[in-house]
Design an enzyme around this catalytic site. Sequence first.
Site, PDB file in Angstrom:
ATOM      1  N   LYS A  10       0.826  -1.211   0.000  1.00 24.36           N
ATOM      2  CA  LYS A  10       0.000   0.000   0.000  1.00 24.36           C
ATOM      3  C   LYS A  10       0.866   1.271   0.000  1.00 24.36           C
ATOM      4  O   LYS A  10       2.082   1.215   0.235  1.00 24.36           O
ATOM      5  CB  LYS A  10      -0.927  -0.033   1.214  1.00 24.36           C
ATOM      6  CG  LYS A  10      -1.976  -1.150   1.164  1.00 24.36           C
ATOM      7  CD  LYS A  10      -2.948  -1.000   2.323  1.00 24.36           C
ATOM      8  CE  LYS A  10      -3.996  -2.100   2.322  1.00 24.36           C
ATOM      9  NZ  LYS A  10      -5.011  -1.899   3.386  1.00 24.36           N
ATOM     10  N   TYR A  50     -12.607  -2.452  -3.182  1.00 25.13           N
ATOM     11  CA  TYR A  50     -13.208  -2.422  -1.848  1.00 25.13           C
ATOM     12  C   TYR A  50     -14.735  -2.510  -1.887  1.00 25.13           C
ATOM     13  O   TYR A  50     -15.404  -2.114  -0.926  1.00 25.13           O
ATOM     14  CB  TYR A  50     -12.759  -1.158  -1.114  1.00 25.13           C
ATOM     15  CG  TYR A  50     -11.295  -1.185  -0.710  1.00 25.13           C
ATOM     16  CD1 TYR A  50     -10.751  -2.280  -0.045  1.00 25.13           C
ATOM     17  CD2 TYR A  50     -10.451  -0.103  -0.981  1.00 25.13           C
ATOM     18  CE1 TYR A  50      -9.424  -2.315   0.341  1.00 25.13           C
ATOM     19  CE2 TYR A  50      -9.116  -0.129  -0.603  1.00 25.13           C
ATOM     20  CZ  TYR A  50      -8.604  -1.233   0.063  1.00 25.13           C
ATOM     21  OH  TYR A  50      -7.285  -1.247   0.436  1.00 25.13           O
ATOM     22  N   PHE A  58     -16.081   3.318   6.952  1.00 26.28           N
ATOM     23  CA  PHE A  58     -14.720   3.704   6.573  1.00 26.28           C
ATOM     24  C   PHE A  58     -14.436   3.555   5.077  1.00 26.28           C
ATOM     25  O   PHE A  58     -13.290   3.685   4.654  1.00 26.28           O
ATOM     26  CB  PHE A  58     -13.700   2.910   7.399  1.00 26.28           C
ATOM     27  CG  PHE A  58     -13.891   1.409   7.361  1.00 26.28           C
ATOM     28  CD1 PHE A  58     -13.361   0.637   6.339  1.00 26.28           C
ATOM     29  CD2 PHE A  58     -14.592   0.765   8.374  1.00 26.28           C
ATOM     30  CE1 PHE A  58     -13.535  -0.737   6.308  1.00 26.28           C
ATOM     31  CE2 PHE A  58     -14.778  -0.615   8.355  1.00 26.28           C
ATOM     32  CZ  PHE A  58     -14.240  -1.367   7.310  1.00 26.28           C
ATOM     33  N   ARG A  86      -1.906 -13.982   4.741  1.00 26.23           N
ATOM     34  CA  ARG A  86      -2.676 -13.240   5.755  1.00 26.23           C
ATOM     35  C   ARG A  86      -2.028 -13.393   7.139  1.00 26.23           C
ATOM     36  O   ARG A  86      -1.979 -12.447   7.912  1.00 26.23           O
ATOM     37  CB  ARG A  86      -4.116 -13.761   5.805  1.00 26.23           C
ATOM     38  CG  ARG A  86      -4.856 -13.631   4.488  1.00 26.23           C
ATOM     39  CD  ARG A  86      -5.570 -12.354   4.283  1.00 26.23           C
ATOM     40  NE  ARG A  86      -6.525 -12.044   5.294  1.00 26.23           N
ATOM     41  CZ  ARG A  86      -7.277 -10.933   5.280  1.00 26.23           C
ATOM     42  NH1 ARG A  86      -7.132 -10.047   4.290  1.00 26.23           N
ATOM     43  NH2 ARG A  86      -8.150 -10.682   6.235  1.00 26.23           N
ATOM     44  N   ARG A 103       2.639  -6.289   9.792  1.00 23.59           N
ATOM     45  CA  ARG A 103       2.015  -5.162  10.498  1.00 23.59           C
ATOM     46  C   ARG A 103       2.504  -5.071  11.940  1.00 23.59           C
ATOM     47  O   ARG A 103       2.670  -3.979  12.480  1.00 23.59           O
ATOM     48  CB  ARG A 103       0.491  -5.304  10.451  1.00 23.59           C
ATOM     49  CG  ARG A 103      -0.079  -5.049   9.063  1.00 23.59           C
ATOM     50  CD  ARG A 103      -1.558  -5.369   9.008  1.00 23.59           C
ATOM     51  NE  ARG A 103      -2.143  -5.087   7.707  1.00 23.59           N
ATOM     52  CZ  ARG A 103      -3.251  -5.654   7.250  1.00 23.59           C
ATOM     53  NH1 ARG A 103      -3.899  -6.530   7.995  1.00 23.59           N
ATOM     54  NH2 ARG A 103      -3.717  -5.343   6.059  1.00 23.59           N
ATOM     55  N   ASN A 113      -2.189   0.444   6.992  1.00 19.89           N
ATOM     56  CA  ASN A 113      -1.789  -0.888   7.456  1.00 19.89           C
ATOM     57  C   ASN A 113      -0.931  -1.664   6.453  1.00 19.89           C
ATOM     58  O   ASN A 113      -0.912  -2.889   6.442  1.00 19.89           O
ATOM     59  CB  ASN A 113      -3.000  -1.685   7.948  1.00 19.89           C
ATOM     60  CG  ASN A 113      -4.002  -1.954   6.858  1.00 19.89           C
ATOM     61  OD1 ASN A 113      -3.763  -1.595   5.706  1.00 19.89           O
ATOM     62  ND2 ASN A 113      -5.088  -2.607   7.185  1.00 19.89           N
ATOM     63  N   HIS A 116      -2.146  -5.235   1.593  1.00 18.63           N
ATOM     64  CA  HIS A 116      -3.439  -5.897   1.384  1.00 18.63           C
ATOM     65  C   HIS A 116      -3.160  -7.307   0.872  1.00 18.63           C
ATOM     66  O   HIS A 116      -2.244  -7.508   0.072  1.00 18.63           O
ATOM     67  CB  HIS A 116      -4.256  -5.146   0.331  1.00 18.63           C
ATOM     68  CG  HIS A 116      -5.470  -5.896  -0.124  1.00 18.63           C
ATOM     69  ND1 HIS A 116      -6.670  -5.830   0.540  1.00 18.63           N
ATOM     70  CD2 HIS A 116      -5.651  -6.774  -1.148  1.00 18.63           C
ATOM     71  CE1 HIS A 116      -7.546  -6.614  -0.068  1.00 18.63           C
ATOM     72  NE2 HIS A 116      -6.956  -7.207  -1.097  1.00 18.63           N
ATOM     73  N   GLU A 127      -9.984 -10.227  -7.295  1.00 22.75           N
ATOM     74  CA  GLU A 127      -9.020  -9.133  -7.165  1.00 22.75           C
ATOM     75  C   GLU A 127      -7.879  -9.247  -8.188  1.00 22.75           C
ATOM     76  O   GLU A 127      -7.438  -8.237  -8.733  1.00 22.75           O
ATOM     77  CB  GLU A 127      -8.453  -9.119  -5.740  1.00 22.75           C
ATOM     78  CG  GLU A 127      -9.503  -8.746  -4.702  1.00 22.75           C
ATOM     79  CD  GLU A 127      -9.013  -8.870  -3.276  1.00 22.75           C
ATOM     80  OE1 GLU A 127      -7.834  -9.255  -3.061  1.00 22.75           O
ATOM     81  OE2 GLU A 127      -9.806  -8.586  -2.359  1.00 22.75           O
TER      82      GLU A 127
HETATM   83  P1  CMP Z   1      -7.352  -4.614   4.063  1.00 24.19           P
HETATM   84  O1  CMP Z   1      -7.555  -5.920   4.741  1.00 24.19           O
HETATM   85  O2  CMP Z   1      -6.222  -4.412   3.180  1.00 24.19           O
HETATM   86  O3  CMP Z   1      -8.694  -4.257   3.255  1.00 24.19           O
HETATM   87  C1  CMP Z   1      -9.838  -3.865   3.939  1.00 24.19           C
HETATM   88  C2  CMP Z   1      -9.448  -2.727   4.815  1.00 24.19           C
HETATM   89  O4  CMP Z   1     -10.486  -2.159   5.561  1.00 24.19           O
HETATM   90  C3  CMP Z   1      -8.465  -3.195   5.838  1.00 24.19           C
HETATM   91  O5  CMP Z   1      -7.277  -3.491   5.188  1.00 24.19           O
HETATM   92  C4  CMP Z   1      -8.444  -2.016   6.777  1.00 24.19           C
HETATM   93  O6  CMP Z   1      -7.540  -1.031   6.316  1.00 24.19           O
HETATM   94  C5  CMP Z   1      -9.856  -1.495   6.637  1.00 24.19           C
HETATM   95  N1  CMP Z   1     -10.638  -1.781   7.824  1.00 24.19           N
HETATM   96  C6  CMP Z   1     -11.132  -2.970   8.202  1.00 24.19           C
HETATM   97  N2  CMP Z   1     -11.831  -2.833   9.335  1.00 24.19           N
HETATM   98  C7  CMP Z   1     -11.789  -1.524   9.649  1.00 24.19           C
HETATM   99  C8  CMP Z   1     -12.334  -0.749  10.710  1.00 24.19           C
HETATM  100  N3  CMP Z   1     -13.077  -1.320  11.667  1.00 24.19           N
HETATM  101  N4  CMP Z   1     -12.061   0.567  10.727  1.00 24.19           N
HETATM  102  C9  CMP Z   1     -11.324   1.125   9.757  1.00 24.19           C
HETATM  103  N5  CMP Z   1     -10.779   0.453   8.722  1.00 24.19           N
HETATM  104  C10 CMP Z   1     -11.012  -0.859   8.688  1.00 24.19           C
END
Ligand code: CMP
Length: 153
Positions: A10, A50, A58, A86, A103, A113, A116, A127
């Site tokens: 990212k 997304y 969010f 993951r 992370r 974070n 992805h 994807e």
């Molecule tokens: P990623 O798993 O890359 O893709 C989905 C994203 O949603 C995840 O990273 C987080 O950055 C974001 N995400 C998931 N849960 C939350 C949450 N509760 N609040 C804010 N961002 C979130």
Amino acid sequence: MAERTLIIIKPDAVQRHLAGEIISRLERKGAKIIAAKFIHVNKQLARRLYDVHKDKSFFAELVEFITSGPVMAMVWEADEIIATARKMIGRTFGYEARPGTIRGDFGCSARYNLVHASDSAASAEFEIALFFTPSELTTYDLPDQKWLWGPDQ
Ligand code: CMP
């Protein structure tokens, strides 16, 4: 059975010079990179990536972040790579992720974070097709394949 997954380094990880570290961890694990492109994701592609989060509070922030700078989108292949990647990346929020994960070692933010990774076979298929055409996915053998995956592969 080898799986494929989409991994995106990212914008925060690119800006923080962590692209090499993240690629290196996947390489050392034994996964095989079969496609990569360094791109600036546009809003349309971000919204499609997304889509499953489109009703979440969010969603706008997610789109804003992933389009805020260039990313490295990659396809990695290995047995069980979807779950393995993951696990290597760790829990969603950096402050909750265990040390030893990407992370956990490099992030402390909820929104920024670093990486992805597809969360299921269905997500991976969807994807990967968003970022790559079938002809962009390479096929090749690694010389140490039998040492990585054992005699049954
Ligand atoms: P990623 O798993 O890359 O893709 C989905 C994203 O949603 C995840 O990273 C987080 O950055 C974001 N995400 C998931 N849960 C939350 C949450 N509760 N609040 C804010 N961002 C979130």
